[in-house]
Write a protein that holds these residues in place. Structure first.
Motif, PDB file in Angstrom:
ATOM      1  N   GLY A 162     -15.039   8.594  -9.103  1.00 61.62           N
ATOM      2  CA  GLY A 162     -14.361   7.872 -10.165  1.00 61.62           C
ATOM      3  C   GLY A 162     -14.279   6.375  -9.922  1.00 61.62           C
ATOM      4  N   LEU A 163     -13.695   5.682 -10.896  1.00 59.77           N
ATOM      5  CA  LEU A 163     -13.529   4.231 -10.832  1.00 59.77           C
ATOM      6  C   LEU A 163     -12.581   3.871  -9.688  1.00 59.77           C
ATOM      7  CD1 LEU A 163     -12.996   1.967 -13.940  1.00 59.77           C
ATOM      8  CD2 LEU A 163     -11.853   1.485 -11.787  1.00 59.77           C
ATOM      9  N   GLY A 164     -13.015   2.909  -8.877  1.00 59.70           N
ATOM     10  CA  GLY A 164     -12.190   2.472  -7.759  1.00 59.70           C
ATOM     11  C   GLY A 164     -12.308   3.347  -6.530  1.00 59.70           C
ATOM     12  N   ALA A 165     -13.151   4.367  -6.583  1.00 63.30           N
ATOM     13  CA  ALA A 165     -13.320   5.281  -5.453  1.00 63.30           C
ATOM     14  C   ALA A 165     -14.694   5.066  -4.826  1.00 63.30           C
ATOM     15  CB  ALA A 165     -13.141   6.729  -5.907  1.00 63.30           C
ATOM     16  N   THR A 166     -15.082   5.973  -3.941  1.00 59.31           N
ATOM     17  CA  THR A 166     -16.373   5.907  -3.257  1.00 59.31           C
ATOM     18  C   THR A 166     -16.900   7.318  -3.063  1.00 59.31           C
ATOM     19  OG1 THR A 166     -15.385   6.042  -1.048  1.00 59.31           O
ATOM     20  CG2 THR A 166     -15.712   3.819  -1.956  1.00 59.31           C
ATOM     21  N   SER A 167     -18.087   7.419  -2.516  1.00 60.75           N
ATOM     22  CA  SER A 167     -18.679   8.737  -2.270  1.00 60.75           C
ATOM     23  C   SER A 167     -17.924   9.511  -1.198  1.00 60.75           C
ATOM     24  CB  SER A 167     -20.143   8.589  -1.848  1.00 60.75           C
ATOM     25  OG  SER A 167     -20.234   7.866  -0.629  1.00 60.75           O
ATOM     26  N   TYR A 168     -17.188   8.811  -0.353  1.00 59.73           N
ATOM     27  CA  TYR A 168     -16.470   9.488   0.725  1.00 59.73           C
ATOM     28  C   TYR A 168     -14.967   9.549   0.456  1.00 59.73           C
ATOM     29  CZ  TYR A 168     -16.118   4.546   2.043  1.00 59.73           C
ATOM     30  OH  TYR A 168     -15.929   3.186   2.012  1.00 59.73           O
ATOM     31  N   GLU A 169     -14.556   9.214  -0.756  1.00 57.59           N
ATOM     32  CA  GLU A 169     -13.127   9.306  -1.095  1.00 57.59           C
ATOM     33  C   GLU A 169     -12.984   9.535  -2.587  1.00 57.59           C
ATOM     34  OE1 GLU A 169      -9.776   8.628  -2.783  1.00 57.59           O
ATOM     35  OE2 GLU A 169     -10.782   6.683  -2.712  1.00 57.59           O
ATOM     36  N   ASP A 170     -12.801  10.760  -2.963  1.00 58.24           N
ATOM     37  CA  ASP A 170     -12.545  11.211  -4.332  1.00 58.24           C
ATOM     38  C   ASP A 170     -13.044  12.644  -4.453  1.00 58.24           C
ATOM     39  OD1 ASP A 170     -11.805  11.338  -6.995  1.00 58.24           O
ATOM     40  OD2 ASP A 170     -13.617  10.387  -7.731  1.00 58.24           O
ATOM     41  N   LEU A 171     -14.369  12.824  -4.554  1.00 61.65           N
ATOM     42  CA  LEU A 171     -14.922  14.171  -4.677  1.00 61.65           C
ATOM     43  C   LEU A 171     -15.461  14.702  -3.359  1.00 61.65           C
ATOM     44  CD1 LEU A 171     -16.794  14.054  -8.125  1.00 61.65           C
ATOM     45  CD2 LEU A 171     -14.535  14.990  -7.589  1.00 61.65           C
ATOM     46  N   PHE A 207     -25.165  16.097  -2.727  1.00 61.73           N
ATOM     47  CA  PHE A 207     -25.436  14.694  -2.420  1.00 61.73           C
ATOM     48  C   PHE A 207     -24.467  13.786  -3.175  1.00 61.73           C
ATOM     49  CE2 PHE A 207     -29.281  17.067  -1.738  1.00 61.73           C
ATOM     50  CZ  PHE A 207     -29.780  16.554  -0.552  1.00 61.73           C
ATOM     51  N   SER A 208     -24.134  12.675  -2.534  1.00 60.98           N
ATOM     52  CA  SER A 208     -23.270  11.683  -3.173  1.00 60.98           C
ATOM     53  C   SER A 208     -23.582  10.313  -2.610  1.00 60.98           C
ATOM     54  CB  SER A 208     -21.796  12.018  -2.943  1.00 60.98           C
ATOM     55  OG  SER A 208     -21.494  12.020  -1.548  1.00 60.98           O
ATOM     56  N   ARG A 209     -23.315   9.294  -3.420  1.00 58.97           N
ATOM     57  CA  ARG A 209     -23.493   7.912  -2.990  1.00 58.97           C
ATOM     58  C   ARG A 209     -22.543   7.033  -3.798  1.00 58.97           C
ATOM     59  NH1 ARG A 209     -29.443   5.525  -3.155  1.00 58.97           N
ATOM     60  NH2 ARG A 209     -29.594   6.915  -1.332  1.00 58.97           N
ATOM     61  N   THR A 210     -22.003   6.028  -3.168  1.00 59.36           N
ATOM     62  CA  THR A 210     -21.152   5.083  -3.889  1.00 59.36           C
ATOM     63  C   THR A 210     -22.011   4.276  -4.861  1.00 59.36           C
ATOM     64  OG1 THR A 210     -19.638   4.903  -2.021  1.00 59.36           O
ATOM     65  CG2 THR A 210     -19.563   3.131  -3.662  1.00 59.36           C
ATOM     66  N   TYR A 211     -21.581   4.205  -6.098  1.00 62.99           N
ATOM     67  CA  TYR A 211     -22.288   3.413  -7.107  1.00 62.99           C
ATOM     68  C   TYR A 211     -21.316   2.364  -7.679  1.00 62.99           C
ATOM     69  CZ  TYR A 211     -19.655   6.087 -10.573  1.00 62.99           C
ATOM     70  OH  TYR A 211     -18.634   6.646 -11.299  1.00 62.99           O
ATOM     71  N   GLY A 212     -21.869   1.354  -8.295  1.00 62.15           N
ATOM     72  CA  GLY A 212     -21.042   0.394  -9.023  1.00 62.15           C
ATOM     73  C   GLY A 212     -20.187  -0.508  -8.165  1.00 62.15           C
ATOM     74  N   ALA A 213     -20.535  -0.656  -6.874  1.00 64.67           N
ATOM     75  CA  ALA A 213     -19.785  -1.559  -5.986  1.00 64.67           C
ATOM     76  C   ALA A 213     -20.489  -2.910  -5.925  1.00 64.67           C
ATOM     77  CB  ALA A 213     -19.666  -0.957  -4.594  1.00 64.67           C
ATOM     78  N   TYR A 214     -19.726  -3.942  -5.653  1.00 66.67           N
ATOM     79  CA  TYR A 214     -20.302  -5.263  -5.444  1.00 66.67           C
ATOM     80  C   TYR A 214     -20.733  -5.386  -3.987  1.00 66.67           C
ATOM     81  CZ  TYR A 214     -18.358  -6.526  -9.980  1.00 66.67           C
ATOM     82  OH  TYR A 214     -18.068  -6.575 -11.312  1.00 66.67           O
ATOM     83  N   GLN A 271     -20.598  -7.696  -1.878  1.00 63.46           N
ATOM     84  CA  GLN A 271     -19.618  -8.359  -1.021  1.00 63.46           C
ATOM     85  C   GLN A 271     -18.327  -7.553  -0.871  1.00 63.46           C
ATOM     86  OE1 GLN A 271     -20.729  -9.259  -3.949  1.00 63.46           O
ATOM     87  NE2 GLN A 271     -19.276 -10.449  -5.177  1.00 63.46           N
ATOM     88  N   PHE A 272     -18.214  -6.440  -1.625  1.00 64.23           N
ATOM     89  CA  PHE A 272     -17.000  -5.626  -1.567  1.00 64.23           C
ATOM     90  C   PHE A 272     -17.376  -4.159  -1.734  1.00 64.23           C
ATOM     91  CE2 PHE A 272     -12.652  -4.527  -3.407  1.00 64.23           C
ATOM     92  CZ  PHE A 272     -12.008  -4.647  -2.178  1.00 64.23           C
ATOM     93  N   PRO A 273     -18.069  -3.584  -0.747  1.00 63.61           N
ATOM     94  CA  PRO A 273     -18.657  -2.247  -0.905  1.00 63.61           C
ATOM     95  C   PRO A 273     -17.666  -1.096  -0.797  1.00 63.61           C
ATOM     96  CG  PRO A 273     -19.085  -3.090   1.297  1.00 63.61           C
ATOM     97  CD  PRO A 273     -18.410  -4.202   0.549  1.00 63.61           C
ATOM     98  N   LEU A 274     -16.409  -1.383  -0.473  1.00 63.51           N
ATOM     99  CA  LEU A 274     -15.444  -0.312  -0.257  1.00 63.51           C
ATOM    100  C   LEU A 274     -14.791   0.185  -1.537  1.00 63.51           C
ATOM    101  CD1 LEU A 274     -13.704  -1.624   2.998  1.00 63.51           C
ATOM    102  CD2 LEU A 274     -15.606  -0.023   2.774  1.00 63.51           C
ATOM    103  N   VAL A 275     -15.110  -0.428  -2.657  1.00 63.74           N
ATOM    104  CA  VAL A 275     -14.567   0.021  -3.944  1.00 63.74           C
ATOM    105  C   VAL A 275     -15.728   0.169  -4.920  1.00 63.74           C
ATOM    106  CG1 VAL A 275     -13.001  -0.462  -5.846  1.00 63.74           C
ATOM    107  CG2 VAL A 275     -12.380  -1.165  -3.525  1.00 63.74           C
ATOM    108  N   GLY A 276     -15.947   1.368  -5.415  1.00 55.92           N
ATOM    109  CA  GLY A 276     -17.061   1.627  -6.308  1.00 55.92           C
ATOM    110  C   GLY A 276     -16.655   1.743  -7.763  1.00 55.92           C
ATOM    111  N   GLY A 277     -17.654   1.797  -8.622  1.00 65.85           N
ATOM    112  CA  GLY A 277     -17.424   2.033 -10.036  1.00 65.85           C
ATOM    113  C   GLY A 277     -16.919   0.850 -10.825  1.00 65.85           C
TER     114      GLY A 277
END
Length: 284
Positions: free
Chosen positions: A52-61, A76-83, A85-91
């Motif tokens: 989800g928004l504000g989450a990552t592949s290793y924190e949410d599902l 399989f999972s991967r963090t998407y939608g992160a900047y 310079q700030f990879p710890l928050v996705g979506g």
């Protein structure tokens, strides 16, 4: 005064879908983010999980992913939608940009596993992406089934927050502020957001794909809850409470709810759906 309202609304919306921090899951055993995993005859499609928004592949599902992998699936999972310079928050990035990332990831999973199709399981923005990617990225033939948990399919009022923006006539200003705060995806997912308009312009469900949409009657962020559902032929729409009437689970809790997990595995393999004992999830 008007500026303060816009900035306050933007800050609240940016934080609205962010999930609480939990212990990261780093397991790479067979079945979980393992490029050597080969789908079995019983489960021939790898399952791709979209957070989800504000989450990552290793924190949410991540825990649901472990649960599904334990059933014998390659997952399989991967963090998407992160900047960068700030990879710890996705979506956070625009929905369309993230959809391109997800399409590329699905291609990698298919290439690694040798499978012809994947199944998609998404929560919140990830649930929206499971529908959006399937419709817009030209890969519907590579997707067997979609299980979408609490997606803002028809847009969300973010617990009613955006109603204030419309009431005060500052909808455009809120959108600009959300983008300035680094969350164009938030603006895309409001009721009349650009991604919502793209998804809902014409049929959402694609031929040949099996769809299940799950949400809770007590979801407090994707509001009204009915807006999650896809009222089209061939789509199964379910409230958690249709099966487990006393489960008070809320939006973030749906990713961690045992009842949701069982409904997901049944949706992935309806021919072998199993009855299960209902529990009570988190109301938050």
């Amino acid at each position: 005064m008007r500026l303060r309202i816009v900035l306050a609304a933007a800050a609240l919306l940016t934080a609205a879908f962010a999930a609480p921090a939990t212990a990261a899951t780093t397991a790479t055993a067979s079945g979980v983010n393992d490029p050597a995993c080969r789908p079995s005859a019983a489960h021939p499609r790898p399952v791709v999980f979209l957070h989800g928004l504000g989450a990552t592949s290793y924190e949410d599902l991540n825990y649901l992913q472990d649960h599904v992998a334990a059933k014998g699936y390659c997952t399989f999972s991967r963090t998407y939608g992160a900047y960068p310079q700030f990879p710890l928050v996705g979506g956070l990035r625009p929905i369309a940009d993230s959809a391109t990332e997800i399409k590329e990831f699905i291609g990698e999973v298919l290439a690694e596993t040798g499978a012809a199709q994947v199944d998609l399981v998404g929560h919140s923005e990830g649930g929206f992406q499971s529908l959006y990617v399937t419709k817009t990225q030209g890969i519907a033939d590579r997707i067997g089934s979609v299980v979408s948990i609490a997606p803002p399919t028809h847009g969300t009022t973010f617990a009613g927050l955006t109603k204030l923006a419309y009431l005060l006539g500052v909808r455009d200003e809120v959108g600009k502020a959300l983008t300035a705060f680094g969350c164009p995806a938030c603006d895309n997912l409001i009721t009349d957001g650009s991604a919502v308009q793209t998804l809902t312009n014409g049929p959402i469900a694609q031929p040949g794909v099996r769809y299940t949409v799950l949400t809770s009657r007590f979801d407090e962020l994707v509001t009204p809850t009915e807006t999650s559902f896809v009222r089209e032929p061939g789509v199964t729409n379910e409230y958690v409470q249709d099966t487990c009437p006393f489960d008070p689970v809320g939006h973030i809790g749906e990713a961690y709810d045992l009842n949701v997990w069982n409904l997901v595995t049944n949706a992935l393999d309806p021919a072998h759906a199993e009855k299960f004992l209902c529990t009570a999830g988190s109301p938050g």
